[in-house]
Design a protein around this motif. Structure first.
Motif, PDB file in Angstrom:
ATOM      1  N   LYS A  49       5.475  44.665  33.248  1.00  0.00           N
ATOM      2  CA  LYS A  49       5.977  44.612  31.868  1.00  0.00           C
ATOM      3  C   LYS A  49       7.378  45.198  31.724  1.00  0.00           C
ATOM      4  O   LYS A  49       7.797  45.520  30.607  1.00  0.00           O
ATOM      5  N   ARG A  50       8.115  45.355  32.847  1.00  0.00           N
ATOM      6  CA  ARG A  50       9.430  45.992  32.766  1.00  0.00           C
ATOM      7  C   ARG A  50      10.525  45.227  33.498  1.00  0.00           C
ATOM      8  O   ARG A  50      11.553  45.798  33.827  1.00  0.00           O
ATOM      9  N   LEU A  51      10.313  43.941  33.752  1.00  0.00           N
ATOM     10  CA  LEU A  51      11.337  43.166  34.468  1.00  0.00           C
ATOM     11  C   LEU A  51      12.069  42.181  33.570  1.00  0.00           C
ATOM     12  O   LEU A  51      12.812  41.331  34.041  1.00  0.00           O
ATOM     13  N   GLY A  52      11.892  42.323  32.263  1.00  0.00           N
ATOM     14  CA  GLY A  52      12.541  41.403  31.341  1.00  0.00           C
ATOM     15  C   GLY A  52      14.050  41.456  31.371  1.00  0.00           C
ATOM     16  O   GLY A  52      14.721  40.492  30.968  1.00  0.00           O
ATOM     17  N   TRP A  53      14.624  42.553  31.859  1.00  0.00           N
ATOM     18  CA  TRP A  53      16.086  42.685  31.893  1.00  0.00           C
ATOM     19  C   TRP A  53      16.737  41.648  32.793  1.00  0.00           C
ATOM     20  O   TRP A  53      17.918  41.318  32.609  1.00  0.00           O
ATOM     21  N   THR A  54      15.993  41.101  33.759  1.00  0.00           N
ATOM     22  CA  THR A  54      16.566  40.067  34.620  1.00  0.00           C
ATOM     23  C   THR A  54      16.845  38.780  33.840  1.00  0.00           C
ATOM     24  O   THR A  54      17.637  37.957  34.274  1.00  0.00           O
ATOM     25  N   GLU A  55      16.171  38.622  32.699  1.00  0.00           N
ATOM     26  CA  GLU A  55      16.357  37.427  31.867  1.00  0.00           C
ATOM     27  C   GLU A  55      17.106  37.738  30.572  1.00  0.00           C
ATOM     28  O   GLU A  55      17.139  36.914  29.655  1.00  0.00           O
ATOM     29  N   ALA A  56      17.710  38.909  30.503  1.00  0.00           N
ATOM     30  CA  ALA A  56      18.300  39.369  29.250  1.00  0.00           C
ATOM     31  C   ALA A  56      19.420  38.465  28.749  1.00  0.00           C
ATOM     32  O   ALA A  56      19.577  38.281  27.542  1.00  0.00           O
ATOM     33  N   VAL A  57      20.198  37.891  29.661  1.00  0.00           N
ATOM     34  CA  VAL A  57      21.316  37.042  29.226  1.00  0.00           C
ATOM     35  C   VAL A  57      20.801  35.847  28.431  1.00  0.00           C
ATOM     36  O   VAL A  57      21.287  35.554  27.332  1.00  0.00           O
ATOM     37  N   ALA A 188      13.704  43.630  19.934  1.00  0.00           N
ATOM     38  CA  ALA A 188      14.155  43.402  21.306  1.00  0.00           C
ATOM     39  C   ALA A 188      12.985  42.970  22.174  1.00  0.00           C
ATOM     40  O   ALA A 188      11.819  43.084  21.788  1.00  0.00           O
ATOM     41  N   ASP A 189      13.301  42.493  23.351  1.00  0.00           N
ATOM     42  CA  ASP A 189      12.275  42.101  24.319  1.00  0.00           C
ATOM     43  C   ASP A 189      11.504  43.349  24.740  1.00  0.00           C
ATOM     44  O   ASP A 189      12.084  44.276  25.334  1.00  0.00           O
ATOM     45  N   PRO A 190      10.194  43.424  24.479  1.00  0.00           N
ATOM     46  CA  PRO A 190       9.430  44.626  24.840  1.00  0.00           C
ATOM     47  C   PRO A 190       9.268  44.803  26.350  1.00  0.00           C
ATOM     48  O   PRO A 190       8.833  45.866  26.796  1.00  0.00           O
ATOM     49  N   LEU A 199      21.998  44.776  27.918  1.00  0.00           N
ATOM     50  CA  LEU A 199      22.284  43.390  27.535  1.00  0.00           C
ATOM     51  C   LEU A 199      21.236  42.828  26.584  1.00  0.00           C
ATOM     52  O   LEU A 199      21.181  41.626  26.360  1.00  0.00           O
ATOM     53  N   SER A 200      20.417  43.696  26.021  1.00  0.00           N
ATOM     54  CA  SER A 200      19.423  43.293  25.034  1.00  0.00           C
ATOM     55  C   SER A 200      19.935  43.637  23.636  1.00  0.00           C
ATOM     56  O   SER A 200      21.077  44.075  23.467  1.00  0.00           O
ATOM     57  N   ALA A 201      19.086  43.487  22.646  1.00  0.00           N
ATOM     58  CA  ALA A 201      19.478  43.807  21.273  1.00  0.00           C
ATOM     59  C   ALA A 201      19.946  45.246  21.129  1.00  0.00           C
ATOM     60  O   ALA A 201      20.814  45.546  20.299  1.00  0.00           O
ATOM     61  N   PHE A 202      19.408  46.153  21.948  1.00  0.00           N
ATOM     62  CA  PHE A 202      19.800  47.558  21.836  1.00  0.00           C
ATOM     63  C   PHE A 202      21.269  47.772  22.175  1.00  0.00           C
ATOM     64  O   PHE A 202      21.940  48.603  21.569  1.00  0.00           O
ATOM     65  N   GLY A 203      21.792  47.030  23.140  1.00  0.00           N
ATOM     66  CA  GLY A 203      23.202  47.135  23.458  1.00  0.00           C
ATOM     67  C   GLY A 203      24.074  46.273  22.572  1.00  0.00           C
ATOM     68  O   GLY A 203      25.194  46.648  22.221  1.00  0.00           O
ATOM     69  N   LEU A 204      23.548  45.100  22.194  1.00  0.00           N
ATOM     70  CA  LEU A 204      24.379  44.097  21.533  1.00  0.00           C
ATOM     71  C   LEU A 204      24.539  44.297  20.037  1.00  0.00           C
ATOM     72  O   LEU A 204      25.627  44.062  19.489  1.00  0.00           O
ATOM     73  N   VAL A 205      23.489  44.713  19.332  1.00  0.00           N
ATOM     74  CA  VAL A 205      23.564  44.788  17.868  1.00  0.00           C
ATOM     75  C   VAL A 205      24.612  45.800  17.405  1.00  0.00           C
ATOM     76  O   VAL A 205      25.538  45.436  16.657  1.00  0.00           O
TER      77      VAL A 205
END
Length: 532
Positions: A49-57, A188-190, A199-205
């Motif tokens: 449940k913690r590899l979503g960052w690879t698809e963040a773009v 954001a993507d949990p 590169l998720s909503a936490f960085g971008l917003v």
């Protein structure tokens, strides 16, 4: 290559010996393919449940027009001063992004009352508060939100719902309360952990609302995704992972220095990613953020690996013996370092996606807030500095003797951590103490602002190797600030955070010395003399 890495000495040997095995084990394609067993069976449930960052773009791309539209809507109403209330991964990446793009963002990652009061008093009329918390229950962020809601209400603004934007995980308590209040909410993507969320909503917003070109940022990251997915010897994620955790014997103090790069503040972001991901089970990598002339660079310490962030250039540049240089765009660097730290976790044999010891300091803080005990009397008071110790450390009758007693516990493979629970907006000069202590001890010294380091290096302090000694510097502010609907103030909260962390460190066998001051400027000469 989108990101260029040049290594020499032990780091080059690590690349030569470790990367072929990583390629053979299909680690790069495995990370990209969301394979959760790369870090062993004990880490598998967390990795799932913690590899979503690879698809963040790809996941984050649809957010860009929504963020830009909101920025334009707010600007049309005269709301163009963005304040970010967030801790750890929720604040570090936006700070790097906005500094690099040269746009203004006030980052409020503190509970020191004077720092909160400064943020409240800075152009409130045009302020939008971004409340950013993955869990939705972060005590610092919740307290900051309450303070701004009261300030907006006291000022008589009728548009409070326009002035607060929330970023959180879907289903969090923050999402529910924000929707009820009518605030704009970005979820954001949990499946992305906080320190991997750049590169998720936490960085971008917050960055996008402040005016950074977040579309360009995602494009930079997208340009390196193919390289990172390939099981090749020149994959920058594999190369950097080998540099960080493949040296033999392990150089586990990673000295990070910005040396000509166009990226501002990147080592502070990398510090959390490295320390919180790797510092556990008595193992880990300690990131040490330094300047160009810091002692750690030139002293040739046996356990130090120097990594320089340099300007992107086509000119041939000779790398200093034993050092590593890395260049590239900001978006690409974010993704490369995330891959590399995941690879480093595999090489170290730990789970890079959990943070089991972060919660311990939070528990201790909550217990102190509930009990609200009287402050422990100081062992001595000298020149307005109150001296306390936890766990029986002798302090003697002077600041110098107290420091000597702490440093007597510093081993040949250890480090000193300076933890300043002080208003960093007005007292940034305290960071100069880091170099002074590094020159004195001939060992790596880290400097962290409290309580923000609790969400970064705090995990390493308790879960990593038991070879750290800790100097706390706490500030008693003249002006405290109540937290609406709370039984404690910001001053009470920051004091409890410092005391709670000291308590947990002591329980883990780490020596802790605390200096408490009221007037930082007045006490600084005495502190410098004692530390020198």
């Amino acid at each position: 290559m989108t990101v260029a890495i040049t290594a020499s000495g032990a780091a080059a040997e690590a690349v030569e010996s470790v990367v072929p095995q990583l390629v053979g084990d299909l680690v790069a394609s495995g990370i990209t393919g969301l394979i959760p067993d790369l870090w062993g069976p004990e880490a598998e449930s967390e990795a799932e449940k913690r590899l979503g960052w690879t698809e963040a773009v790809a996941v984050s791309a649809p957010l860009v027009p929504r963020i830009v539209a909101l920025r334009e809507k707010l600007a049309a109403k005269g709301l163009n001063h963005i304040v970010l209330a967030g801790m750890g991964g929720s604040s570090l990446a936006p700070e790097v992004i906005t500094k690099t793009y040269g746009v203004e963002l006030t980052v409020l990652d503190a509970t020191q009352p004077t720092q909160v009061l400064t943020a409240l008093g800075d152009d409130l009329e045009h302020t939008v508060l971004v409340v950013s918390s993955k869990s939705g229950s972060t005590v610092e962020t919740a307290s900051q939100r309450k303070a701004f809601e009261k300030a907006f209400s006291d000022a008589g603004y009728s548009d409070v719902a326009d002035r607060i934007v929330v970023v959180t995980d879907p289903g969090s308590p923050l999402e529910a309360s924000a929707l009820e209040a009518g605030y704009v909410v970005f979820t954001a993507d949990p499946n992305i952990g906080g320190r991997y969320s750049a590169l998720s909503a936490f960085g971008l917003v917050p960055s996008g609302l402040a005016g950074a070109d977040i579309g360009e940022l995602l494009g930079e990251a997208d340009a390196v995704t193919v390289e990172l997915a390939q099981d090749r010897a020149d994959n920058p994620g594999l190369v950097l992972g080998a540099v960080l955790a493949g040296t033999k014997p392990l150089r586990d103090k990673i000295v990070l220095v910005a040396d000509g790069t166009h990226i501002h503040g990147f080592p502070d972001w990398a510090e959390q990613l490295i320390a919180e991901s790797t510092g556990k089970q008595g193992r880990g990598l300690l990131p040490v953020v330094v300047g160009l002339d810091s002692p750690e660079i030139t002293e040739g310490l046996h356990d130090v690996q120097v990594v320089r962030l340099v300007a992107s250039t086509e000119e041939t540049r000779e790398v200093a013996p034993g050092e590593v240089e890395i260049s590239g765009s900001l978006g690409a660097q974010f993704l490369v370092w995330e891959y590399a730290v995941a690879v480093a976790g595999r090489l170290l044999g730990i789970n890079p996606f959990d943070q089991p010891d972060v919660e311990s300091a939070k528990v201790a803080t909550r217990a102190l807030l509930d009990a609200q005990p009287e402050a422990t009397p100081p062992a001595i008071t000298v020149d307005g500095v109150e001296v306390r110790q936890v766990g029986g450390l002798p302090v003697g009758d002077s600041l110098e003797s107290a420091v000597d007693a702490l440093l007597d516990h510093l081993s040949d493979d250890g480090y000193l951590a300076v933890q300043a629970y002080v208003d960093r907006v007005h007292h940034s000069e305290l960071e100069e103490l880091r170099d002074l202590l590094a020159a004195r001890t001939h060992r790596p010294v880290t400097f962290g602002w409290g309580p923000r380091f609790l969400h970064s290096t705090g995990q390493y302090h308790k879960g990593g190797p038991a070879n750290g000694v800790f100097l706390q510097i706490t500030q008693v502010a003249d002006d405290d600030l109540a937290i609406p609907d709370s039984p404690f103030t910001f001053g009470t909260l920051v004091a409890a955070q410092a005391a709670g962390d000291a308590e947990v460190l002591s329980e883990h066998g780490r020596p802790v010395l605390t200096f408490t001051v009221k007037d930082v400027q007045a006490a600084l000469p005495s502190l410098i003399n004692a530390l020198r």
